[in-house]
Design a protein around this motif. Structure first.
Motif, PDB file in Angstrom:
ATOM      1  N   GLY A  72       0.786  -1.232   0.000  1.00  0.00           N
ATOM      2  CA  GLY A  72       0.000   0.000   0.000  1.00  0.00           C
ATOM      3  C   GLY A  72       0.813   1.275   0.000  1.00  0.00           C
ATOM      4  N   ARG A  73       2.004   1.237  -0.571  1.00  0.00           N
ATOM      5  CA  ARG A  73       2.829   2.455  -0.657  1.00  0.00           C
ATOM      6  C   ARG A  73       3.819   2.296  -1.812  1.00  0.00           C
ATOM      7  N   PRO A  74       4.345   3.393  -2.339  1.00  0.00           N
ATOM      8  CA  PRO A  74       5.347   3.294  -3.401  1.00  0.00           C
ATOM      9  C   PRO A  74       6.610   2.608  -2.906  1.00  0.00           C
ATOM     10  N   LEU A  75       7.172   1.748  -3.736  1.00  0.00           N
ATOM     11  CA  LEU A  75       8.430   1.080  -3.428  1.00  0.00           C
ATOM     12  C   LEU A  75       9.560   1.733  -4.218  1.00  0.00           C
ATOM     13  N   PRO A  76      10.826   1.520  -3.814  1.00  0.00           N
ATOM     14  CA  PRO A  76      11.935   2.240  -4.432  1.00  0.00           C
ATOM     15  C   PRO A  76      12.232   1.894  -5.886  1.00  0.00           C
ATOM     16  N   GLY A  77      11.798   0.716  -6.357  1.00  0.00           N
ATOM     17  CA  GLY A  77      12.128   0.295  -7.719  1.00  0.00           C
ATOM     18  C   GLY A  77      11.755   1.336  -8.750  1.00  0.00           C
ATOM     19  N   MET A  78      12.628   1.525  -9.743  1.00  0.00           N
ATOM     20  CA  MET A  78      12.425   2.573 -10.744  1.00  0.00           C
ATOM     21  C   MET A  78      11.886   2.058 -12.073  1.00  0.00           C
ATOM     22  N   VAL A  79      12.302   0.864 -12.501  1.00  0.00           N
ATOM     23  CA  VAL A  79      11.894   0.380 -13.825  1.00  0.00           C
ATOM     24  C   VAL A  79      10.387   0.169 -13.878  1.00  0.00           C
ATOM     25  N   MET A  80       9.772  -0.253 -12.759  1.00  0.00           N
ATOM     26  CA  MET A  80       8.319  -0.442 -12.780  1.00  0.00           C
ATOM     27  C   MET A  80       7.585   0.887 -12.926  1.00  0.00           C
ATOM     28  N   LYS A  81       8.258   2.006 -12.658  1.00  0.00           N
ATOM     29  CA  LYS A  81       7.644   3.321 -12.806  1.00  0.00           C
ATOM     30  C   LYS A  81       7.952   3.942 -14.169  1.00  0.00           C
ATOM     31  N   SER A  82       9.211   3.818 -14.579  1.00  0.00           N
ATOM     32  CA  SER A  82       9.635   4.498 -15.800  1.00  0.00           C
ATOM     33  C   SER A  82       9.557   3.636 -17.042  1.00  0.00           C
ATOM     34  N   GLY A  83       9.464   2.303 -16.864  1.00  0.00           N
ATOM     35  CA  GLY A  83       9.456   1.396 -18.000  1.00  0.00           C
ATOM     36  C   GLY A  83      10.869   1.042 -18.441  1.00  0.00           C
ATOM     37  N   LYS A  84      10.986   0.082 -19.344  1.00  0.00           N
ATOM     38  CA  LYS A  84      12.289  -0.375 -19.840  1.00  0.00           C
ATOM     39  C   LYS A  84      12.875   0.655 -20.811  1.00  0.00           C
ATOM     40  N   ALA A  85      14.194   0.696 -20.859  1.00  0.00           N
ATOM     41  CA  ALA A  85      14.877   1.635 -21.750  1.00  0.00           C
ATOM     42  C   ALA A  85      14.595   1.338 -23.216  1.00  0.00           C
TER      43      ALA A  85
END
Length: 310
Positions: A283-296
């Motif tokens: 129930g809160r944002p997690l630190p992972g970035m790829v799940m937010k920004s998508g793959k390069a």
């Protein structure tokens, strides 16, 4: 640098153990079952510590009995002592993850033993595992330094690695338990241990406490390390470390490896979906970035909305 690496997912244990609110058992099982469909070959599902010490893991037996075990995956669990090992073996755990901190101070906080007592406990755990379907997998905590004592004893770390190898551990993970390492320290430590123990299969267990966890992983890759541990969504943080931050994020590390042409055997899209599932569970944002920004590798229309990623 190896062109293929193996990643052990530790989120269900190392990632969740610091959570203050108890994560329902059925949600832990659902998370593990989802991870089992991503191509991971190793998943650390729980720990067999005393529930008063780590309340989040009080349902260890229920979790182990409730998951759907997939062929080809080794399911591991942390065990601090012989009693924990007996419980884990009875629960059908494949890998008994054993670890002792080089630092006495940290080991006392973590497992209520001195380092010497912890090394004796490892012998007892190995005796419990002998002749069963379970094997021991080694870990050396605070391998790159301790927040309470500073630099750790090289001689003691050599002695600990020798003991784990003598007991038959096929892999020994060097743990940056509190995130004090840097890429140069990773290289120097790995090179020193390899020179003394050329037969040892070393792995890295890294935390992102100071934002350089992936940089430390890259240093490990440069050294030819093939075994890494990560936590889905960047979950975690040691409950016995000051200002603890989670492990390196599994899907972010897998994304980097794939972009570099390094094989992992993991379906990154499936892994990202599980990271979002973990985020929903907590129930809160997690630190992972790829799940937010998508793959390069993803391309976007020029008129696509510009969205800030937090």
């Amino acid at each position: 640098m190896s062109r293929r690496i193996e990643i052990s997912e530790v989120g269900p244990r190392d990632g969740l153990q610091i959570e203050r609110n108890f994560v329902p058992t059925e949600q832990k099982i659902a998370l593990i079952d989802a991870l089992s469909k991503t191509g991971l070959s190793k998943i650390e599902i729980t720990g067999f510590a005393h529930p008063k010490v780590i309340p989040q893991l009080a349902d260890a037996e229920t979790v182990a009995a409730g998951i759907r075990r997939a062929p080809g995956i080794r399911y591991g669990a942390f065990v601090p002592n012989a009693r924990g090992a007996e419980r884990a073996v009875a629960a059908g755990i494949d890998d008994l993850k054993i670890g002792v901190a080089v630092s006495d101070s940290f080991n006392r906080l973590n497992v209520r033993m001195t380092t010497e007592q912890g090394m004796q406990a490892i012998d007892e755990i190995a005796r419990v595992a002998r002749g069963t379907q379970s094997r021991i997998v080694g870990g050396i905590a605070t391998a790159f330094g301790c927040p309470y004592e500073g630099p750790v004893s090289r001689e003691r770390m050599h002695r600990m690695l020798a003991q784990l190898l003598e007991l038959g551990a096929p892999i020994v993970y060097l743990a940056d338990t509190t995130g004090v390492a840097n890429p140069d320290r990773i290289r120097r430590t790995v090179e020193d241990l390899r020179a003394a123990f050329p037969q040892a299969e070393l792995g890295l267990h890294l935390h992102n406490t100071r934002g350089i966890g992936i940089a430390n992983a890259l240093a490990g890759l440069d050294c030819g390390i093939k075994h890494f541990e990560g936590s889905i969504g960047g979950l975690g943080g040691c409950p016995f470390a000051p200002r603890a931050v989670g492990n390196i994020c599994t899907e972010d590390f897998v994304h980097m490896a794939h972009e570099m042409g390094i094989e992992t055997g993991i379906d990154l899209d499936a892994l990202i979906a599980v990271a979002r599932q973990a985020q929903e569970i907590l129930g809160r944002p997690l630190p992972g970035m790829v799940m937010k920004s998508g793959k390069a590798s993803e391309l976007h229309a020029m008129d696509a909305a510009r969205v800030k990623v937090d």
